[in-house]
Motif scaffolding. Structure first.
Motif, PDB file in Angstrom:
ATOM      1  N   ILE A 237     -12.578  -3.885   0.420  1.00 30.97           N
ATOM      2  CA  ILE A 237     -11.614  -2.926  -0.110  1.00 30.97           C
ATOM      3  C   ILE A 237     -11.945  -1.517   0.364  1.00 30.97           C
ATOM      4  CG2 ILE A 237     -10.789  -1.828  -2.238  1.00 30.97           C
ATOM      5  CD1 ILE A 237     -11.196  -4.602  -3.601  1.00 30.97           C
ATOM      6  N   ARG A 238     -13.230  -1.175   0.340  1.00 35.74           N
ATOM      7  CA  ARG A 238     -13.639   0.193   0.671  1.00 35.74           C
ATOM      8  C   ARG A 238     -13.547   0.506   2.163  1.00 35.74           C
ATOM      9  NH1 ARG A 238     -18.496  -1.105  -2.642  1.00 35.74           N
ATOM     10  NH2 ARG A 238     -18.035  -0.497  -4.797  1.00 35.74           N
ATOM     11  N   SER A 239     -13.794  -0.492   3.006  1.00 34.48           N
ATOM     12  CA  SER A 239     -14.008  -0.149   4.415  1.00 34.48           C
ATOM     13  C   SER A 239     -13.093  -0.813   5.435  1.00 34.48           C
ATOM     14  CB  SER A 239     -15.462  -0.487   4.802  1.00 34.48           C
ATOM     15  OG  SER A 239     -15.713  -1.878   4.638  1.00 34.48           O
ATOM     16  N   LEU A 240     -12.390  -1.892   5.060  1.00 30.83           N
ATOM     17  CA  LEU A 240     -11.644  -2.639   6.082  1.00 30.83           C
ATOM     18  C   LEU A 240     -10.143  -2.719   5.813  1.00 30.83           C
ATOM     19  CD1 LEU A 240     -14.262  -5.459   6.695  1.00 30.83           C
ATOM     20  CD2 LEU A 240     -13.509  -3.756   8.351  1.00 30.83           C
ATOM     21  N   SER A 241      -9.665  -2.143   4.748  1.00 29.17           N
ATOM     22  CA  SER A 241      -8.235  -2.052   4.413  1.00 29.17           C
ATOM     23  C   SER A 241      -7.443  -3.320   4.705  1.00 29.17           C
ATOM     24  CB  SER A 241      -7.589  -0.868   5.156  1.00 29.17           C
ATOM     25  OG  SER A 241      -7.609  -1.085   6.572  1.00 29.17           O
ATOM     26  N   PRO A 242      -7.853  -4.460   4.140  1.00 25.88           N
ATOM     27  CA  PRO A 242      -7.087  -5.688   4.396  1.00 25.88           C
ATOM     28  C   PRO A 242      -5.748  -5.675   3.668  1.00 25.88           C
ATOM     29  CG  PRO A 242      -8.764  -6.104   2.739  1.00 25.88           C
ATOM     30  CD  PRO A 242      -8.981  -4.689   3.215  1.00 25.88           C
ATOM     31  N   ASP A 243      -4.777  -6.380   4.235  1.00 26.00           N
ATOM     32  CA  ASP A 243      -3.534  -6.628   3.512  1.00 26.00           C
ATOM     33  C   ASP A 243      -3.733  -7.742   2.490  1.00 26.00           C
ATOM     34  OD1 ASP A 243      -1.877  -4.808   5.046  1.00 26.00           O
ATOM     35  OD2 ASP A 243      -2.006  -6.260   6.688  1.00 26.00           O
ATOM     36  N   VAL A 244      -4.578  -8.706   2.876  1.00 24.91           N
ATOM     37  CA  VAL A 244      -4.813  -9.875   2.034  1.00 24.91           C
ATOM     38  C   VAL A 244      -6.303 -10.179   2.001  1.00 24.91           C
ATOM     39  CG1 VAL A 244      -4.268 -12.312   1.629  1.00 24.91           C
ATOM     40  CG2 VAL A 244      -2.589 -10.834   2.758  1.00 24.91           C
TER      41      VAL A 244
END
Length: 336
Positions: A237-244
């Motif tokens: 959540i903090r570093s890779l900005s996933p959609d899912v």
């Protein structure tokens, strides 16, 4: 995938397993090795005993019985001759091998402050064969995609052990990463794949070697291998900005806390849990609040497999069928 298992077996067992009938090996799901007890395998949903000459048997008395030396050597090979470096895995009762295969262990436990510290005198091994089976997720995607948002609903996959939930989870991650939509309006709505973050605590989803997944999880997938789920989800959540976010086998209180963070951060989550029904998992403290607050919008219930087929039910957040009362059958499933 059996080729990656054979080097982990002591010579006596390696010969027996490699000489099994070809069709059985192609559908092999488990190898159960118990000291001084009959050798047993599971293939295509059917358990059979195995003789020293690789003959398949119903009579357990005629089966090959692995010796103490077989079991000792098997543990040595599984731990790369360094049992102490696998103390954490032994404490949890399993070892994950290269290729995503998981080996369950049983034997004499060592306790510390009333809790299991390790397992010694390992006398039972359950080698669960991991296989990449494409196409198991594509049939379900139309019922899991939120067309208003262009992303999947928060989804929890529920099934008893070994009914294919990890196989399905893996394929859903791959489909979403590639953007494999089967309905043209969805293809227009979501022209490219989504960014997928996989937290693979047991190295089963991606079968990673040195951090690189050996199973195809798609071109837009990042994987956190061997990382506890709660920590891995927060790092993603903090570093890779996933959609899912994709995670396997929710079970600890900290997993639920991290789920809340993801759900309220605008990230969609696809996760799995052991159980036979929605009411079954809703009784578990870790999942109860998530279910009661209707944070999951889709539930996929995997039924018991019958040969190569399996009945699957999709429910909405209220527990109602999201598939107009229809069931969908998927093909072979192998793990989870």
């Amino acid at each position: 995938m059996l080729t990656s298992i054979l080097p982990l077996l002591p010579n006596s067992l390696r010969i027996i397993i490699s000489n099994l009938p070809i069709k059985l090996k192609e559908q092999l799901e488990e190898i159960r090795i118990r000291e001084d007890r009959p050798l047993e395998v599971l293939s295509a949903g059917r358990y059979v005993f195995v003789a020293q000459d690789s003959t398949l048997l119903k009579d357990s008395q005629k089966a090959y019985k692995p010796s103490r030396e077989d079991c000792r050597m098997l543990l040595e090979l599984l731990t790369n001759h360094s049992v102490y470096s696998f103390e954490e895995e032994l404490r949890r009762g399993y070892i994950t091998c290269s290729g995503g295969h998981r080996v369950g262990l049983a034997g004499r436990t060592v306790l510390e402050d009333g809790r299991v510290k390790s397992i010694r005198d390992v006398s039972s091994f359950n080698i669960r064969i991991a296989r990449e089976i494409r196409g198991t997720g594509i049939k379900l995607l139309p019922y899991l995609l939120d067309t208003d948002e262009g992303r999947p609903y928060h989804t929890l996959i529920i099934s008893p052990p070994q009914q294919g939930k990890t196989t399905l989870l893996r394929d859903l991650a791959r489909c979403l990463s590639y953007g494999e939509w089967t309905i043209s309006p969805l293809a227009q709505l979501i022209p490219t794949g989504l960014k997928i973050g996989v937290v693979d605590e047991r190295s089963e989803i991606g079968a990673s070697v040195q951090g690189v997944p050996r199973f195809d999880l798609g071109p837009r997938t990042d994987i956190m291998d061997g990382c506890p789920k709660a920590e891995g989800m927060m790092m993603m959540i903090r570093s890779l900005s996933p959609d899912v976010l994709v995670v396997d086998e929710l079970g600890r209180p900290e997993d639920a806390t991290a789920m809340y963070e993801a759900l309220h951060a605008g990230i969609r989550v696809i996760a799995t849990a052991h159980g036979s029904s929605l009411s079954d998992v809703s009784k578990r403290p870790v999942l109860r609040d998530l279910i009661e607050e209707k944070l999951f919008t889709r539930y996929v219930i995997l039924g018991f497999r019958r040969g190569d087929e399996q009945v699957i039910q999709v429910l909405d957040e209220h527990g109602n069928r999201a598939t107009s009362g229809r069931f969908y059958r998927l093909g072979k499933a192998d793990d989870g």
